[in-house]
Design a protein around this motif. Structure first.
Motif, PDB file in Angstrom:
ATOM      1  N   PHE A   1       6.255  -6.780  -0.996  1.00 40.00           N
ATOM      2  CA  PHE A   1       6.617  -5.880  -2.092  1.00 40.00           C
ATOM      3  C   PHE A   1       6.625  -6.573  -3.455  1.00 40.00           C
ATOM      4  O   PHE A   1       6.867  -5.918  -4.476  1.00 40.00           O
ATOM      5  CB  PHE A   1       8.011  -5.288  -1.861  1.00 40.00           C
ATOM      6  CG  PHE A   1       8.107  -4.349  -0.684  1.00 40.00           C
ATOM      7  CD1 PHE A   1       6.983  -3.711  -0.178  1.00 40.00           C
ATOM      8  CD2 PHE A   1       9.335  -4.099  -0.091  1.00 40.00           C
ATOM      9  CE1 PHE A   1       7.083  -2.845   0.905  1.00 40.00           C
ATOM     10  CE2 PHE A   1       9.440  -3.234   0.990  1.00 40.00           C
ATOM     11  CZ  PHE A   1       8.307  -2.608   1.496  1.00 40.00           C
ATOM     12  N   THR A   2       6.406  -7.876  -3.495  1.00 41.99           N
ATOM     13  CA  THR A   2       6.484  -8.621  -4.756  1.00 41.99           C
ATOM     14  C   THR A   2       5.085  -8.835  -5.322  1.00 41.99           C
ATOM     15  O   THR A   2       4.260  -9.496  -4.686  1.00 41.99           O
ATOM     16  CB  THR A   2       7.154  -9.984  -4.557  1.00 41.99           C
ATOM     17  OG1 THR A   2       8.467  -9.784  -4.022  1.00 41.99           O
ATOM     18  CG2 THR A   2       7.269 -10.746  -5.866  1.00 41.99           C
TER      19      THR A   2
ATOM     20  N   TRP B   1      -2.207  -2.985  -8.113  1.00 41.88           N
ATOM     21  CA  TRP B   1      -1.196  -3.948  -7.691  1.00 41.88           C
ATOM     22  C   TRP B   1      -1.387  -5.273  -8.428  1.00 41.88           C
ATOM     23  O   TRP B   1      -2.491  -5.772  -8.551  1.00 41.88           O
ATOM     24  CB  TRP B   1      -1.287  -4.165  -6.190  1.00 41.88           C
ATOM     25  CG  TRP B   1      -0.200  -5.045  -5.649  1.00 41.88           C
ATOM     26  CD1 TRP B   1      -0.303  -6.350  -5.288  1.00 41.88           C
ATOM     27  CD2 TRP B   1       1.168  -4.666  -5.426  1.00 41.88           C
ATOM     28  NE1 TRP B   1       0.915  -6.814  -4.850  1.00 41.88           N
ATOM     29  CE2 TRP B   1       1.839  -5.801  -4.915  1.00 41.88           C
ATOM     30  CE3 TRP B   1       1.887  -3.474  -5.605  1.00 41.88           C
ATOM     31  CZ2 TRP B   1       3.186  -5.785  -4.583  1.00 41.88           C
ATOM     32  CZ3 TRP B   1       3.222  -3.454  -5.268  1.00 41.88           C
ATOM     33  CH2 TRP B   1       3.865  -4.599  -4.764  1.00 41.88           C
ATOM     34  N   ALA B   2      -0.278  -5.819  -8.929  1.00 39.92           N
ATOM     35  CA  ALA B   2      -0.266  -7.075  -9.682  1.00 39.92           C
ATOM     36  C   ALA B   2      -1.041  -6.974 -10.985  1.00 39.92           C
ATOM     37  O   ALA B   2      -1.377  -7.990 -11.591  1.00 39.92           O
ATOM     38  CB  ALA B   2      -0.789  -8.238  -8.831  1.00 39.92           C
TER      39      ALA B   2
ATOM     40  N   LEU C   1       3.789   1.152  -2.659  1.00 40.86           N
ATOM     41  CA  LEU C   1       2.804   2.198  -2.948  1.00 40.86           C
ATOM     42  C   LEU C   1       3.446   3.580  -3.049  1.00 40.86           C
ATOM     43  O   LEU C   1       3.127   4.330  -3.992  1.00 40.86           O
ATOM     44  CB  LEU C   1       1.700   2.161  -1.895  1.00 40.86           C
ATOM     45  CG  LEU C   1       0.645   3.259  -1.976  1.00 40.86           C
ATOM     46  CD1 LEU C   1      -0.036   3.299  -3.336  1.00 40.86           C
ATOM     47  CD2 LEU C   1      -0.395   3.078  -0.858  1.00 40.86           C
ATOM     48  N   PRO C   2       4.334   3.987  -2.138  1.00 39.65           N
ATOM     49  CA  PRO C   2       4.974   5.287  -2.334  1.00 39.65           C
ATOM     50  C   PRO C   2       5.737   5.384  -3.659  1.00 39.65           C
ATOM     51  O   PRO C   2       5.762   6.451  -4.292  1.00 39.65           O
ATOM     52  CB  PRO C   2       5.921   5.399  -1.131  1.00 39.65           C
ATOM     53  CG  PRO C   2       5.251   4.587  -0.069  1.00 39.65           C
ATOM     54  CD  PRO C   2       4.671   3.416  -0.816  1.00 39.65           C
TER      55      PRO C   2
ATOM     56  N   SER D   1      -7.658   0.590  -8.228  1.00 40.98           N
ATOM     57  CA  SER D   1      -7.210  -0.159  -7.069  1.00 40.98           C
ATOM     58  C   SER D   1      -6.090   0.568  -6.314  1.00 40.98           C
ATOM     59  O   SER D   1      -6.228   1.722  -5.937  1.00 40.98           O
ATOM     60  CB  SER D   1      -6.792  -1.563  -7.512  1.00 40.98           C
ATOM     61  OG  SER D   1      -6.652  -2.441  -6.420  1.00 40.98           O
ATOM     62  N   LEU D   2      -4.941  -0.088  -6.121  1.00 41.03           N
ATOM     63  CA  LEU D   2      -3.842   0.563  -5.415  1.00 41.03           C
ATOM     64  C   LEU D   2      -3.304   1.744  -6.222  1.00 41.03           C
ATOM     65  O   LEU D   2      -2.797   2.714  -5.652  1.00 41.03           O
ATOM     66  CB  LEU D   2      -2.724  -0.435  -5.127  1.00 41.03           C
ATOM     67  CG  LEU D   2      -1.770  -0.024  -4.000  1.00 41.03           C
ATOM     68  CD1 LEU D   2      -2.468  -0.071  -2.654  1.00 41.03           C
ATOM     69  CD2 LEU D   2      -0.543  -0.928  -3.975  1.00 41.03           C
TER      70      LEU D   2
END
Length: 293
Positions: free
Chosen positions: A48-49, A98-99, A137-138, A161-162
């Motif tokens: 999650f990080t 993400w990131a 993601l949720p 992306s995500l």
């Protein structure tokens, strides 16, 4: 579905390539052998990080972009909007992956402003100038809904992306938006969990436990982020743009989505990778054309 190994494992770009994360992986394997419950919790904290950490993404955007914050699930979300545009333009929400951070979407946003839209760049939880250090993601999908509730019905969402999976899930759940532009959409989370576990040499069972814990914690089945669930529920015209040699989000992810979304078109690109595609002029022009309809 093939199983990437070694350098073909997309998760390695986020985790195994980071020296600190590699050390954490050694610890996770040891803890999981001794106490599987603790191993699962530790793996989820790492999963999650966002890595690398977001401190470098806290630089302010240049004028005329203006920053605002608003509360969301115990943190403050950051939103960037141009202050030089007349009111009444069609609003387009831009969502990073993400990131990532909102600044990665700025060039696309400037192109959309020149094309007559009102672009809004969102920093997702635990990213960029938003609060928090961990996200899921949720939660990304819920943040997209929260942004739409503040901005009003959206003309379009442009997501990377995500963030593209989050936008799709939000649209499938009734997000008020007319058109979608999805850039390098990520593979579904269940597949990425498997890559994550393999990048650290973690046992297969730990990945299964991670999925169960995520679904219990978030109150949503990860199957809802799979193309077979999303496809029949997406009614908006969708444009997918993807580099065929993307090493982070395999091109096959867009192929599966394009085959199942009823009103989708897929444009393949080459030589842009996962990140540079956001700064490509031809990609930006295609997004603007799609949003015009």
């Amino acid at each position: 579905m093939s199983t990437p190994t070694g350098s073909t494992n997309p998760a390695a770009a986020f985790y195994a390539a980071n020296p600190s994360a590699r050390l954490l992986g050694v610890g996770l394997r040891l803890v999981d052998r001794l106490a599987p419950g603790l191993g699962t919790r530790g793996a989820l904290r790492l999963f999650f990080t966002p890595l690398p950490w977001k401190l470098a993404a806290r630089r302010p955007m240049p004028a005329p972009w203006q920053l605002t914050h608003w509360p969301f699930e115990g943190v403050r979300l950051a939103m960037h909007r141009r202050g030089d545009l007349a009111p009444g333009r069609p609003v387009v929400l831009l969502v990073h992956g993400w990131a990532g951070h909102a600044g990665q979407m700025r060039r696309l946003g400037d192109t959309l402003a020149a094309a007559g839209f009102d672009p809004v760049l969102l920093d997702l939880p635990a990213h960029g100038r938003s609060g928090g250090w961990r996200s899921t993601l949720p939660q990304f999908a819920r943040a997209v809904f929260a942004a739409a509730s503040r901005l009003g019905p959206l003309h379009g969402v442009v997501a990377h992306s995500l963030g593209a999976l989050a936008a799709l899930h939000a649209a499938a759940r009734g997000l008020p938006v007319q058109r979608l532009a999805l850039i390098s959409p990520s593979a579904p989370p269940a597949q990425f969990i498997g890559w994550f576990a393999r990048s650290f040499g973690l046992p297969v069972g730990l990945g299964d436990r991670m999925r169960e814990q995520i679904e219990r914690r978030e109150g949503v089945m990860l199957a809802e982020f799979e193309p077979p669930w999303l496809g029949p529920r997406i009614v908006q015209p969708a444009l997918l743009l993807h580099d065929e040699a993307d090493r982070i989000a395999p091109f096959a992810a867009s192929e599966r989505l394009a085959a199942l979304l009823p009103s989708a078109s897929l444009r393949a690109h080459g030589g842009l990778g996962h990140r540079r595609i956001l700064d490509d002029d031809a990609v930006a022009a295609a997004v603007a054309s799609h949003l015009r309809g």
